[in-house]
Motif scaffolding. Structure first.
Motif, PDB file in Angstrom:
ATOM      1  N   MET A  43      25.430  -4.541  -4.911  1.00 12.29           N
ATOM      2  CA  MET A  43      25.590  -5.876  -5.475  1.00 12.29           C
ATOM      3  C   MET A  43      26.716  -5.890  -6.500  1.00 12.29           C
ATOM      4  N   GLU A  44      26.750  -4.895  -7.376  1.00 12.65           N
ATOM      5  CA  GLU A  44      27.779  -4.860  -8.403  1.00 12.65           C
ATOM      6  C   GLU A  44      29.165  -4.726  -7.789  1.00 12.65           C
ATOM      7  N   ARG A  45      29.249  -3.963  -6.718  1.00 14.51           N
ATOM      8  CA  ARG A  45      30.540  -3.844  -6.025  1.00 14.51           C
ATOM      9  C   ARG A  45      30.957  -5.187  -5.437  1.00 14.51           C
ATOM     10  N   ASP A  46      30.003  -5.916  -4.828  1.00 10.60           N
ATOM     11  CA  ASP A  46      30.324  -7.202  -4.215  1.00 10.60           C
ATOM     12  C   ASP A  46      30.727  -8.249  -5.251  1.00 10.60           C
ATOM     13  N   LEU A  47      30.235  -8.096  -6.488  1.00 11.60           N
ATOM     14  CA  LEU A  47      30.545  -9.062  -7.535  1.00 11.60           C
ATOM     15  C   LEU A  47      31.788  -8.677  -8.338  1.00 11.60           C
ATOM     16  N   ALA A  48      32.404  -7.552  -8.030  1.00 15.85           N
ATOM     17  CA  ALA A  48      33.580  -7.097  -8.772  1.00 15.85           C
ATOM     18  C   ALA A  48      34.710  -8.130  -8.658  1.00 15.85           C
ATOM     19  N   PRO A  49      35.428  -8.386  -9.735  1.00 11.38           N
ATOM     20  CA  PRO A  49      36.487  -9.404  -9.708  1.00 11.38           C
ATOM     21  C   PRO A  49      37.516  -9.187  -8.605  1.00 11.38           C
ATOM     22  N   GLU A  50      37.851  -7.928  -8.345  1.00 11.14           N
ATOM     23  CA  GLU A  50      38.891  -7.669  -7.335  1.00 11.14           C
ATOM     24  C   GLU A  50      38.447  -8.031  -5.921  1.00 11.14           C
ATOM     25  N   ARG A  51      37.151  -8.232  -5.716  1.00 13.76           N
ATOM     26  CA  ARG A  51      36.650  -8.607  -4.397  1.00 13.76           C
ATOM     27  C   ARG A  51      36.504 -10.123  -4.241  1.00 13.76           C
ATOM     28  N   LEU A  52      36.847 -10.861  -5.269  1.00 15.95           N
ATOM     29  CA  LEU A  52      36.788 -12.320  -5.187  1.00 15.95           C
ATOM     30  C   LEU A  52      38.003 -12.840  -4.417  1.00 15.95           C
ATOM     31  N   PRO A  53      37.878 -13.993  -3.764  1.00 11.03           N
ATOM     32  CA  PRO A  53      39.049 -14.588  -3.088  1.00 11.03           C
ATOM     33  C   PRO A  53      40.160 -14.874  -4.098  1.00 11.03           C
ATOM     34  N   ALA A  54      41.395 -14.796  -3.629  1.00 10.72           N
ATOM     35  CA  ALA A  54      42.551 -14.984  -4.512  1.00 10.72           C
ATOM     36  C   ALA A  54      42.517 -16.308  -5.273  1.00 10.72           C
ATOM     37  N   PRO A  55      42.163 -17.450  -4.638  1.00 10.91           N
ATOM     38  CA  PRO A  55      42.126 -18.704  -5.412  1.00 10.91           C
ATOM     39  C   PRO A  55      41.110 -18.664  -6.549  1.00 10.91           C
ATOM     40  N   ILE A  86      32.111 -15.253 -16.050  1.00 17.02           N
ATOM     41  CA  ILE A  86      31.751 -16.460 -15.308  1.00 17.02           C
ATOM     42  C   ILE A  86      30.995 -16.090 -14.040  1.00 17.02           C
ATOM     43  N   VAL A  87      31.434 -15.047 -13.373  1.00 13.15           N
ATOM     44  CA  VAL A  87      30.739 -14.587 -12.160  1.00 13.15           C
ATOM     45  C   VAL A  87      29.341 -14.108 -12.520  1.00 13.15           C
ATOM     46  N   ARG A  88      29.238 -13.367 -13.624  1.00 10.82           N
ATOM     47  CA  ARG A  88      27.919 -12.894 -14.063  1.00 10.82           C
ATOM     48  C   ARG A  88      27.008 -14.072 -14.396  1.00 10.82           C
ATOM     49  N   ALA A 141      27.146 -17.130 -13.165  1.00  8.03           N
ATOM     50  CA  ALA A 141      26.751 -17.791 -11.917  1.00  8.03           C
ATOM     51  C   ALA A 141      25.678 -16.979 -11.195  1.00  8.03           C
ATOM     52  N   HIS A 142      25.853 -15.666 -11.160  1.00 12.96           N
ATOM     53  CA  HIS A 142      24.866 -14.788 -10.525  1.00 12.96           C
ATOM     54  C   HIS A 142      23.523 -14.879 -11.253  1.00 12.96           C
ATOM     55  N   LEU A 143      23.553 -14.896 -12.584  1.00 19.48           N
ATOM     56  CA  LEU A 143      22.322 -14.976 -13.354  1.00 19.48           C
ATOM     57  C   LEU A 143      21.652 -16.332 -13.161  1.00 19.48           C
ATOM     58  N   TYR A 144      22.444 -17.399 -13.117  1.00 13.56           N
ATOM     59  CA  TYR A 144      21.873 -18.729 -12.888  1.00 13.56           C
ATOM     60  C   TYR A 144      21.109 -18.746 -11.565  1.00 13.56           C
ATOM     61  N   LEU A 145      21.754 -18.286 -10.504  1.00 13.27           N
ATOM     62  CA  LEU A 145      21.121 -18.325  -9.184  1.00 13.27           C
ATOM     63  C   LEU A 145      19.904 -17.407  -9.118  1.00 13.27           C
ATOM     64  N   THR A 146      19.995 -16.249  -9.781  1.00 11.48           N
ATOM     65  CA  THR A 146      18.847 -15.344  -9.827  1.00 11.48           C
ATOM     66  C   THR A 146      17.681 -15.988 -10.546  1.00 11.48           C
ATOM     67  N   GLU A 190      28.827 -17.493  -0.399  1.00  6.65           N
ATOM     68  CA  GLU A 190      29.459 -18.803  -0.520  1.00  6.65           C
ATOM     69  C   GLU A 190      28.779 -19.620  -1.611  1.00  6.65           C
ATOM     70  N   ARG A 191      27.473 -19.469  -1.725  1.00  4.71           N
ATOM     71  CA  ARG A 191      26.743 -20.177  -2.783  1.00  4.71           C
ATOM     72  C   ARG A 191      27.191 -19.684  -4.156  1.00  4.71           C
ATOM     73  N   LEU A 192      27.336 -18.378  -4.301  1.00  9.36           N
ATOM     74  CA  LEU A 192      27.799 -17.816  -5.568  1.00  9.36           C
ATOM     75  C   LEU A 192      29.199 -18.325  -5.915  1.00  9.36           C
ATOM     76  N   LEU A 193      30.111 -18.305  -4.951  1.00  9.39           N
ATOM     77  CA  LEU A 193      31.481 -18.735  -5.221  1.00  9.39           C
ATOM     78  C   LEU A 193      31.528 -20.223  -5.596  1.00  9.39           C
ATOM     79  N   ALA A 194      30.659 -21.024  -4.969  1.00  5.41           N
ATOM     80  CA  ALA A 194      30.609 -22.443  -5.323  1.00  5.41           C
ATOM     81  C   ALA A 194      30.139 -22.622  -6.761  1.00  5.41           C
TER      82      ALA A 194
END
Length: 407
Positions: free
Chosen positions: A5-17, A136-138, A140-145, A210-214
């Protein structure tokens, strides 16, 4: 901690936009941090209590308990006070514990919560709050969790009715997301009831990523609005903006104003061709000026307030006015300084209203995020597409309302 999970949430794995959008937010944050001089708590940050009050009010509106409902004012004050206590008790430098988060859940008013969070629930939230990624990613992840955890807790209660779609008015997910942002030196989140559709569209995404990115996109927009708000209220307590920065912002403001004016003229001319086919006597007029000659000075103030900031001394406007036999539409597109004295940050906002023989009405009802924020280091070339899209969308919405309004 789940390494995958932590690897998937890493900033470098986010889409460029998404990375680009977060980078721009962090440049705004650099200005915000410098201006606030690391003040903490509610009393130490100008405008912070006002933001927390606005958030409490918006959640009540989303819950159908607006200011017209008996007891709403008292409920708003209780919710605001609970958020103030949370902010004042926030400390950085140590990991959040599960017990702290379950204690927080007990202190936040939530009439829909029938089952308290268990210790494992609290630990699950604490683990989500410890993920190493962009704040911000953290958040969003915490909100959804947290949202999912509340649903699971409700499902454990036998008397609980079938679960409905997650609602944006539950206070705990917003509170834990704000808490982790505060601990990373970001301002609190302020929801806007006008974003309910965007929230529901994000939460309805079937794919978890996709939900996380939204949600990252939604929280980024809300953070930008909160930073604008606090920046605009803290200038009198901090160091003045350097002359070079002020000059850069003035040059950018002038260039933006020309860009907005040219686009309004182009769109206005196109609409006039269509309108004259329907009403030969109709008029479309585009004018421009600054705050000293604004056709509706109060409208400049109102547009800034809806975007959560206090207007600075500079406000250049472009007016698109459409007059038919029965109706007049006036749209203001505004390039405004954020804060007094100016912070070097600019905001492009809008306001529009229709006037008929017997009434006048607002037509845009924008959310606090319906605004383009520009930094002193931006150039018009960098942001032209975004500004043009904002102008096009605003004109389309205003004219669309005009065509749907009977004379």
């Amino acid at each position: 901690m789940d390494a995958v999970m932590e690897r998937d949430l890493a900033p470098e794995r986010l889409p460029a936009p998404v990375r680009h959008r977060l980078d721009r937010l962090d440049r705004l944050r650099d200005i915000w941090v410098e201006r606030r001089c690391n003040r903490v708590g509610v009393r130490g940050v100008p405008g912070r209590r006002a933001l927390l009050r606005a958030h409490a009010r918006e959640l009540l509106t989303l819950a159908g308990q607006g200011t017209t409902i008996p007891g709403a004012r008292e409920r708003e004050r209780r919710d605001e006070d609970a958020l103030v206590r949370m902010v004042d008790d926030c400390h950085t430098g140590c990991r959040l514990s599960g017990s702290e988060l379950t204690d927080l859940a007990r202190t936040l008013p939530d009439p829909t919560a029938t089952t308290p969070l268990s210790d494992p629930d609290g630990q699950r939230l604490a683990d989500a709050a410890a993920v190493r990624t962009h704040p911000i990613v953290r958040a969003a992840h915490l909100y959804l969790t947290c949202q999912e955890t509340l649903e699971r807790a409700a499902a454990r209660e036998p008397a609980t009715p079938p679960l409905s779609p997650p609602s944006p008015h539950r206070p705990l997910p917003w509170a834990v997301a704000t808490l982790t942002l505060l601990r990373s030196t970001y301002p609190p989140l302020v929801m806007d009831h006008r974003l309910a559709d965007a929230y529901r569209a994000a939460i309805a995404r079937a794919d978890a990523r996709e939900r996380l990115l939204a949600f990252v996109e939604l929280l980024t927009d809300l953070q930008e609005a909160a930073m604008r708000g606090e920046l605009s209220r803290g200038g009198d307590l901090e160091h003045p903006v350097p002359v070079a920065v002020a000059h850069s912002a003035g040059s950018l403001s002038a260039a933006l104003h020309r860009c907005v004016l040219e686009r309004a003229r182009t769109r206005g001319a196109s609409f006039a061709l269509v309108l004259h086919e329907l009403d030969p006597d109709a008029r479309v007029e585009v004018t421009a000026g600054d705050i000293g000659t604004a056709p509706e000075r109060g409208r400049c103030e109102a547009a800034a307030a809806r975007a959560l900031f206090r207007r600075g001394p500079g406000c250049r406007w472009t007016s698109l006015e459409v007059t038919t036999a029965e109706t007049t539409l006036r749209l203001l597109l505004l390039v405004q300084d954020v804060g007094t004295p100016p912070t070097g940050v600019l905001a492009v906002t809008a306001d529009a209203w229709l006037t008929t023989a017997d009434r006048s009405m607002d037509v845009l009802d924008p959310a606090c995020t319906d605004c383009v924020t520009l930094l002193p280091t931006d150039s018009l070339g960098d942001r032209r597409a975004e500004v043009t899209a904002f102008v096009d969308d605003t004109i389309a919405r205003a004219i669309g309302r005009l065509t749907r309004t009977p004379g």
